[in-house]
Design a protein around this motif. Structure first.
Motif, PDB file in Angstrom:
ATOM      1  N   ASP A  33       0.830  -1.212   0.000  1.00 42.49           N
ATOM      2  CA  ASP A  33       0.000   0.000   0.000  1.00 42.49           C
ATOM      3  C   ASP A  33       0.865   1.262   0.000  1.00 42.49           C
ATOM      4  OD1 ASP A  33      -2.256  -1.567   0.036  1.00 42.49           O
ATOM      5  OD2 ASP A  33      -2.676  -1.262   2.177  1.00 42.49           O
ATOM      6  N   LEU A  34       1.952   1.228   0.755  1.00 38.08           N
ATOM      7  CA  LEU A  34       2.857   2.367   0.825  1.00 38.08           C
ATOM      8  C   LEU A  34       3.452   2.677  -0.548  1.00 38.08           C
ATOM      9  CD1 LEU A  34       4.445   4.318   2.774  1.00 38.08           C
ATOM     10  CD2 LEU A  34       6.187   2.540   2.849  1.00 38.08           C
ATOM     11  N   GLN A  35       3.950   1.648  -1.194  1.00 38.11           N
ATOM     12  CA  GLN A  35       4.536   1.829  -2.521  1.00 38.11           C
ATOM     13  C   GLN A  35       3.479   2.267  -3.534  1.00 38.11           C
ATOM     14  OE1 GLN A  35       6.563  -1.633  -3.916  1.00 38.11           O
ATOM     15  NE2 GLN A  35       7.354  -0.623  -5.741  1.00 38.11           N
ATOM     16  N   GLN A  36       2.322   1.640  -3.469  1.00 41.35           N
ATOM     17  CA  GLN A  36       1.245   1.969  -4.413  1.00 41.35           C
ATOM     18  C   GLN A  36       0.809   3.428  -4.266  1.00 41.35           C
ATOM     19  OE1 GLN A  36      -2.269  -0.354  -3.778  1.00 41.35           O
ATOM     20  NE2 GLN A  36      -3.275   0.387  -5.613  1.00 41.35           N
ATOM     21  N   GLN A  37       0.712   3.921  -3.041  1.00 45.02           N
ATOM     22  CA  GLN A  37       0.279   5.302  -2.844  1.00 45.02           C
ATOM     23  C   GLN A  37       1.303   6.291  -3.393  1.00 45.02           C
ATOM     24  OE1 GLN A  37      -1.728   6.232   0.756  1.00 45.02           O
ATOM     25  NE2 GLN A  37      -0.972   8.325   0.814  1.00 45.02           N
ATOM     26  N   ALA A  38       2.593   6.046  -3.164  1.00 49.23           N
ATOM     27  CA  ALA A  38       3.621   6.956  -3.678  1.00 49.23           C
ATOM     28  C   ALA A  38       3.624   6.961  -5.202  1.00 49.23           C
ATOM     29  CB  ALA A  38       4.992   6.553  -3.147  1.00 49.23           C
ATOM     30  N   VAL A  39       3.509   5.802  -5.807  1.00 46.58           N
ATOM     31  CA  VAL A  39       3.510   5.713  -7.276  1.00 46.58           C
ATOM     32  C   VAL A  39       2.257   6.358  -7.851  1.00 46.58           C
ATOM     33  CG1 VAL A  39       3.406   4.093  -9.215  1.00 46.58           C
ATOM     34  CG2 VAL A  39       5.025   3.713  -7.347  1.00 46.58           C
ATOM     35  N   LYS A  40       1.116   6.151  -7.199  1.00 47.09           N
ATOM     36  CA  LYS A  40      -0.145   6.735  -7.676  1.00 47.09           C
ATOM     37  C   LYS A  40      -0.071   8.261  -7.673  1.00 47.09           C
ATOM     38  CE  LYS A  40      -3.923   6.527  -5.126  1.00 47.09           C
ATOM     39  NZ  LYS A  40      -5.127   6.039  -4.429  1.00 47.09           N
ATOM     40  N   ILE A  41       0.491   8.829  -6.615  1.00 44.26           N
ATOM     41  CA  ILE A  41       0.615  10.291  -6.532  1.00 44.26           C
ATOM     42  C   ILE A  41       1.604  10.804  -7.579  1.00 44.26           C
ATOM     43  CG2 ILE A  41       1.389  12.209  -5.080  1.00 44.26           C
ATOM     44  CD1 ILE A  41       0.287  10.594  -2.667  1.00 44.26           C
ATOM     45  N   SER A  42       2.708  10.078  -7.776  1.00 42.07           N
ATOM     46  CA  SER A  42       3.694  10.550  -8.754  1.00 42.07           C
ATOM     47  C   SER A  42       3.146  10.474 -10.174  1.00 42.07           C
ATOM     48  CB  SER A  42       4.991   9.758  -8.640  1.00 42.07           C
ATOM     49  OG  SER A  42       4.816   8.436  -9.092  1.00 42.07           O
ATOM     50  N   ASP A  43       2.254   9.527 -10.434  1.00 42.95           N
ATOM     51  CA  ASP A  43       1.643   9.414 -11.764  1.00 42.95           C
ATOM     52  C   ASP A  43       0.546  10.456 -11.989  1.00 42.95           C
ATOM     53  OD1 ASP A  43       3.294   7.325 -12.396  1.00 42.95           O
ATOM     54  OD2 ASP A  43       1.808   5.761 -11.961  1.00 42.95           O
ATOM     55  N   LYS A  95       9.195   2.538  14.701  1.00 46.97           N
ATOM     56  CA  LYS A  95       9.707   2.123  13.402  1.00 46.97           C
ATOM     57  C   LYS A  95       8.840   2.734  12.309  1.00 46.97           C
ATOM     58  CE  LYS A  95       9.538  -2.300  12.575  1.00 46.97           C
ATOM     59  NZ  LYS A  95       9.780  -3.736  12.360  1.00 46.97           N
ATOM     60  N   TYR A  96       9.488   3.193  11.236  1.00 45.46           N
ATOM     61  CA  TYR A  96       8.798   3.792  10.092  1.00 45.46           C
ATOM     62  C   TYR A  96       9.244   3.077   8.813  1.00 45.46           C
ATOM     63  CZ  TYR A  96       8.073   7.770  13.244  1.00 45.46           C
ATOM     64  OH  TYR A  96       7.733   8.569  14.297  1.00 45.46           O
ATOM     65  N   TYR A  97       8.310   2.967   7.870  1.00 46.33           N
ATOM     66  CA  TYR A  97       8.644   2.564   6.507  1.00 46.33           C
ATOM     67  C   TYR A  97       8.420   3.787   5.628  1.00 46.33           C
ATOM     68  CZ  TYR A  97       8.151  -2.370   7.906  1.00 46.33           C
ATOM     69  OH  TYR A  97       8.274  -3.586   8.508  1.00 46.33           O
ATOM     70  N   TYR A  98       9.305   3.986   4.656  1.00 45.20           N
ATOM     71  CA  TYR A  98       9.056   5.055   3.698  1.00 45.20           C
ATOM     72  C   TYR A  98       9.507   4.625   2.309  1.00 45.20           C
ATOM     73  CZ  TYR A  98      13.951   6.763   3.893  1.00 45.20           C
ATOM     74  OH  TYR A  98      15.303   6.891   3.828  1.00 45.20           O
ATOM     75  N   TYR A  99       8.855   5.229   1.327  1.00 40.01           N
ATOM     76  CA  TYR A  99       9.129   4.936  -0.079  1.00 40.01           C
ATOM     77  C   TYR A  99       9.025   6.239  -0.856  1.00 40.01           C
ATOM     78  CZ  TYR A  99       8.777   2.734  -4.671  1.00 40.01           C
ATOM     79  OH  TYR A  99       8.993   2.352  -5.971  1.00 40.01           O
ATOM     80  N   ASP A 100       9.958   6.438  -1.794  1.00 40.46           N
ATOM     81  CA  ASP A 100       9.978   7.657  -2.597  1.00 40.46           C
ATOM     82  C   ASP A 100       9.776   7.316  -4.071  1.00 40.46           C
ATOM     83  OD1 ASP A 100      10.591   9.285  -0.370  1.00 40.46           O
ATOM     84  OD2 ASP A 100      12.697   8.702  -0.517  1.00 40.46           O
ATOM     85  N   SER A 114       6.150   8.672   0.734  1.00 38.31           N
ATOM     86  CA  SER A 114       5.065   8.123   1.551  1.00 38.31           C
ATOM     87  C   SER A 114       5.687   7.449   2.759  1.00 38.31           C
ATOM     88  CB  SER A 114       4.233   7.124   0.749  1.00 38.31           C
ATOM     89  OG  SER A 114       3.503   7.798  -0.248  1.00 38.31           O
ATOM     90  N   VAL A 115       5.104   7.707   3.932  1.00 44.92           N
ATOM     91  CA  VAL A 115       5.650   7.217   5.204  1.00 44.92           C
ATOM     92  C   VAL A 115       4.521   6.594   6.017  1.00 44.92           C
ATOM     93  CG1 VAL A 115       6.817   7.868   7.352  1.00 44.92           C
ATOM     94  CG2 VAL A 115       7.345   9.075   5.240  1.00 44.92           C
ATOM     95  N   VAL A 116       4.839   5.486   6.693  1.00 50.22           N
ATOM     96  CA  VAL A 116       3.867   4.887   7.610  1.00 50.22           C
ATOM     97  C   VAL A 116       4.587   4.471   8.892  1.00 50.22           C
ATOM     98  CG1 VAL A 116       4.062   2.534   6.684  1.00 50.22           C
ATOM     99  CG2 VAL A 116       1.983   3.213   7.832  1.00 50.22           C
ATOM    100  N   PRO A 117       4.054   4.872  10.054  1.00 47.29           N
ATOM    101  CA  PRO A 117       4.600   4.348  11.311  1.00 47.29           C
ATOM    102  C   PRO A 117       4.154   2.897  11.466  1.00 47.29           C
ATOM    103  CG  PRO A 117       3.140   6.242  11.699  1.00 47.29           C
ATOM    104  CD  PRO A 117       3.060   5.899  10.262  1.00 47.29           C
ATOM    105  N   VAL A 118       5.070   2.022  11.805  1.00 47.34           N
ATOM    106  CA  VAL A 118       4.765   0.594  11.871  1.00 47.34           C
ATOM    107  C   VAL A 118       3.832   0.269  13.023  1.00 47.34           C
ATOM    108  CG1 VAL A 118       5.765  -1.715  12.052  1.00 47.34           C
ATOM    109  CG2 VAL A 118       6.894   0.024  10.707  1.00 47.34           C
ATOM    110  N   SER A 119       3.756   1.113  14.033  1.00 43.99           N
ATOM    111  CA  SER A 119       2.853   0.843  15.160  1.00 43.99           C
ATOM    112  C   SER A 119       1.411   0.726  14.688  1.00 43.99           C
ATOM    113  CB  SER A 119       2.975   1.928  16.218  1.00 43.99           C
ATOM    114  OG  SER A 119       2.626   3.182  15.668  1.00 43.99           O
ATOM    115  N   THR A 120       1.058   1.373  13.582  1.00 44.11           N
ATOM    116  CA  THR A 120      -0.311   1.256  13.079  1.00 44.11           C
ATOM    117  C   THR A 120      -0.570  -0.116  12.494  1.00 44.11           C
ATOM    118  OG1 THR A 120       0.304   2.125  10.909  1.00 44.11           O
ATOM    119  CG2 THR A 120      -0.457   3.713  12.549  1.00 44.11           C
TER     120      THR A 120
END
Length: 190
Positions: A33-43, A95-100, A114-120
């Motif tokens: 989902d993180l990767q998909q959201q970043a790519v969707k916004i960039s497109d 912990k955070y995950y991020y993708y550019d 796009s960034v997501v805190p792993v606690s969620t």
């Protein structure tokens, strides 16, 4: 007692397996989902939302300044871009995950982060584990009581035979006989 201990151990191993499976499944789902959201916004820049489904998005200029978006609390802003891979960082025990993803329009050049805190991630898993533990405790109580009743009923003929044999042994009255047990199982053959 042994039956109940066996049930508790089986439930424990099942709960451990479910927790591990859910954590892995949820982790891979949030990464996708993180990767998909970043790519969707960039497109399509019109898809930009600062916060959506637990994922924060930021628009960085080519010089590295945030021009738009929401930064999650505690996320360090000085992270180098992470194109084509999801990066994991830890800051203040969170912990955070991020993708550019690259962002190029005739008006603006930069990247989307796009960034997501792993606690969620653990909310769903915790809910499922809690439901499993409550359901498991109820199951163990019902199964233990039901097992006790079935075993007690199944061993009733043995108790009767044991009682009669003890009476014969104490009274030395060999004219007494064991009552015939109905059925065609091991107790009947005994």
């Amino acid at each position: 007692g042994w039956y109940s201990i066996f049930l508790v151990l089986m439930l424990f191993f099942l709960a451990t397996f479910i927790m591990q499976f859910m954590a892995l499944w949820e982790d891979s789902e949030i990464r996708a989902d993180l990767q998909q959201q970043a790519v969707k916004i960039s497109d399509d820049p019109r898809q930009f939302k600062g916060f959506h489904d637990g994922i924060y998005s930021m628009l960085y200029s080519s010089s590295g300044f945030i021009t738009r978006g929401v930064v999650p609390d505690g996320f360090p802003l000085n992270q180098s871009p992470s194109f084509n891979t999801i990066t994991e960082i830890k800051n203040n025990n969170v912990k955070y995950y991020y993708y550019d993803a690259h962002y190029n329009t005739p008006v603006f050049t930069g990247f989307v982060r796009s960034v997501v805190p792993v606690s969620t991630l653990s909310r769903k898993t915790n809910s499922i584990v809690l439901a499993f533990l409550c359901g498991g405790a109820t199951f163990i109580i019902i199964a233990t009581f039901g097992g006790y009743m079935l075993i007690r009923r199944g061993l009733r003929p043995l108790r009767t035979m044991t009682k009669t044999a003890a009476e014969i042994g104490h009274s030395k009255d060999l004219s007494k006989r064991l009552t015939e047990v109905q059925g065609n199982d091991e107790i009947h053959r005994l």
